[in-house]
Design a protein around this motif. Structure first.
Motif, PDB file in Angstrom:
ATOM      1  N   UNK A 165       0.821  -1.212   0.000  1.00  0.00           N
ATOM      2  CA  UNK A 165       0.000   0.000   0.000  1.00  0.00           C
ATOM      3  C   UNK A 165       0.855   1.261   0.000  1.00  0.00           C
ATOM      4  N   UNK A 166       0.307   2.313  -0.571  1.00  0.00           N
ATOM      5  CA  UNK A 166       0.909   3.656  -0.638  1.00  0.00           C
ATOM      6  C   UNK A 166       2.062   3.774  -1.622  1.00  0.00           C
ATOM      7  N   UNK A 167       2.523   2.668  -2.204  1.00  0.00           N
ATOM      8  CA  UNK A 167       3.724   2.710  -3.033  1.00  0.00           C
ATOM      9  C   UNK A 167       3.375   2.925  -4.502  1.00  0.00           C
ATOM     10  N   UNK A 168       3.968   3.955  -5.113  1.00  0.00           N
ATOM     11  CA  UNK A 168       3.878   4.169  -6.549  1.00  0.00           C
ATOM     12  C   UNK A 168       5.024   3.414  -7.218  1.00  0.00           C
ATOM     13  N   UNK A 169       4.735   2.774  -8.367  1.00  0.00           N
ATOM     14  CA  UNK A 169       5.734   1.949  -9.046  1.00  0.00           C
ATOM     15  C   UNK A 169       5.901   2.432 -10.477  1.00  0.00           C
ATOM     16  N   UNK A 170       7.153   2.728 -10.858  1.00  0.00           N
ATOM     17  CA  UNK A 170       7.467   3.272 -12.180  1.00  0.00           C
ATOM     18  C   UNK A 170       8.447   2.342 -12.895  1.00  0.00           C
ATOM     19  N   UNK A 171       8.162   2.051 -14.167  1.00  0.00           N
ATOM     20  CA  UNK A 171       9.045   1.224 -15.000  1.00  0.00           C
ATOM     21  C   UNK A 171       9.347   1.988 -16.292  1.00  0.00           C
ATOM     22  N   UNK A 172      10.338   2.890 -16.269  1.00  0.00           N
ATOM     23  CA  UNK A 172      10.590   3.753 -17.428  1.00  0.00           C
ATOM     24  C   UNK A 172      11.235   3.022 -18.591  1.00  0.00           C
ATOM     25  N   UNK A 173      11.031   3.585 -19.784  1.00  0.00           N
ATOM     26  CA  UNK A 173      11.486   2.953 -21.020  1.00  0.00           C
ATOM     27  C   UNK A 173      12.935   3.248 -21.356  1.00  0.00           C
ATOM     28  N   UNK A 174      13.335   4.530 -21.248  1.00  0.00           N
ATOM     29  CA  UNK A 174      14.618   4.940 -21.834  1.00  0.00           C
ATOM     30  C   UNK A 174      15.200   6.120 -21.078  1.00  0.00           C
TER      31      UNK A 174
END
Length: 345
Positions: A165-174
């Motif tokens: 909970x509360x965690x934002x998750x980012x998986x960027x491309x480049x």
């Protein structure tokens, strides 16, 4: 095997020969992730931090003995008094980051994705996420970006972290998106887990005039036959696969989803609802618990019933070896993606 030795063995798609008497060396973190000839940008994460820190004295950096391999050394050199080397102690690092956040700082804590998601999980839960503190956990070697084997391949990190909970998750491309996302997460009031490509990182999204928006998926190209829903460096792959498929008369759209949590449900449902398209998720992660299953659940809950396939890593401990070989073996190379889509149509 050292980073340098593995890097030299991991050539890109087209093998290159070094000049006589010389040895080729590439970054172990980025080697083989992109095709030859693409422009690259050096250490976009580290340079973005340095740029922000000029005007923000709240930004600090911590690492678990991996500053060089997460590009945090760039920040450490520019701001040595705001850099903390915590040693091989991930739990200590995230706990210290939580303390700094309580004192008004915006800590960026870096390590490998396997170490954050496996070793430090409970400490992230208790010290950071439960208190909703603005700690940014930025992790190299996501998914299959190293040939070192299961000890370093974070093939299940998104599945682990999505339940927090509360965690934002980012998986960027480049490189473009890493720069933009680093600045965006610095302004986000809560905790963030971001996957990281480091070293010489390809510039892919620059030609699309791309602007990262936290929590938003964006169409990079449209197509009538196939809709790729992708994240991370797999967006590079499906863009290239779409060009190959176009030559065979298959028109592919690409919906890039850099924010894994919270998912942009509205855009995903709207694009997947367009009739006549095969929906294919593509991710540098296990097919268990990542973007693919999140999209499938989203479509099911919305009552959207479309042909659906997943491209991702198997639910297994993966082999060690050279990345091009492993990417072909596990179906996430451009040619493998193209072949899979053709077999489904």
């Amino acid at each position: 095997m050292s980073d340098q030795e593995l890097s030299r063995r991991s050539s890109k798609y087209t093998p290159r020969k070094a000049p006589e008497g010389e040895r080729l060396a590439t970054s172990a973190m980025i080697a083989s992730l992109d095709s030859e000839g693409r422009d690259t940008i050096a250490a976009p994460f580290g340079h973005a931090l340095v740029d922000m820190a000029k005007d923000r004295d709240d930004i600090v950096g911590l690492t678990a003995d991996l500053s060089k391999y997460t590009d945090l050394h760039v920040f450490a050199k520019a701001y040595p008094d705001r850099f903390y080397q915590m040693g091989m102690a991930e739990a200590v690092m995230v706990s210290a980051a939580a303390g700094l956040a309580r004192e008004g700082f915006t800590p960026f804590a870096t390590t490998y994705a396997v170490f954050a998601s496996r070793r430090a999980y409970d400490f992230i839960i208790m010290a950071i996420a439960e208190e909703n503190l603005p700690v940014k956990i930025v992790c190299a070697l996501p998914g299959l970006t190293t040939g070192y084997g299961p000890s370093h391949q974070a093939t299940e990190d998104l599945a682990i972290m999505r339940g927090m909970p509360n965690l934002t998750i980012i998986d960027p491309c480049d490189a473009v998106e890493i720069d933009q996302a680093t600045r965006a997460i610095a302004d986000h009031p809560g905790p963030v887990y971001m996957r990281l490509l480091r070293g010489q990182v390809p510039n892919v999204l620059g030609e699309y005039g791309y602007q990262f928006k936290m929590g938003k998926a964006q169409m990079l190209r449209d197509g009538r036959d196939v809709l790729f829903v992708s994240s991370g460096f797999m967006t590079m792959r499906v863009l290239d696969a779409a060009k190959q498929l176009q030559a065979d008369g298959v028109d592919c759209g690409v919906l890039h989803v850099p924010t894994i949590k919270p998912l942009d449900v509205e855009t995903i449902v709207a694009e997947a609802s367009k009739s006549g398209r095969l929906v294919v998720t593509a991710e540098n992660h296990s097919v268990t618990g990542g973007l693919g299953e999140a999209v499938a659940a989203t479509l099911m809950r919305a009552g959207v019933h479309v042909p659906f396939r997943q491209i991702g890593l198997p639910d297994a401990f993966l082999d060690a070896g050279a990345l091009p070989t492993l990417h072909d073996q596990y179906g996430i190379s451009v040619d493998a993606v193209t072949a899979s889509v053709k077999s489904w149509l």
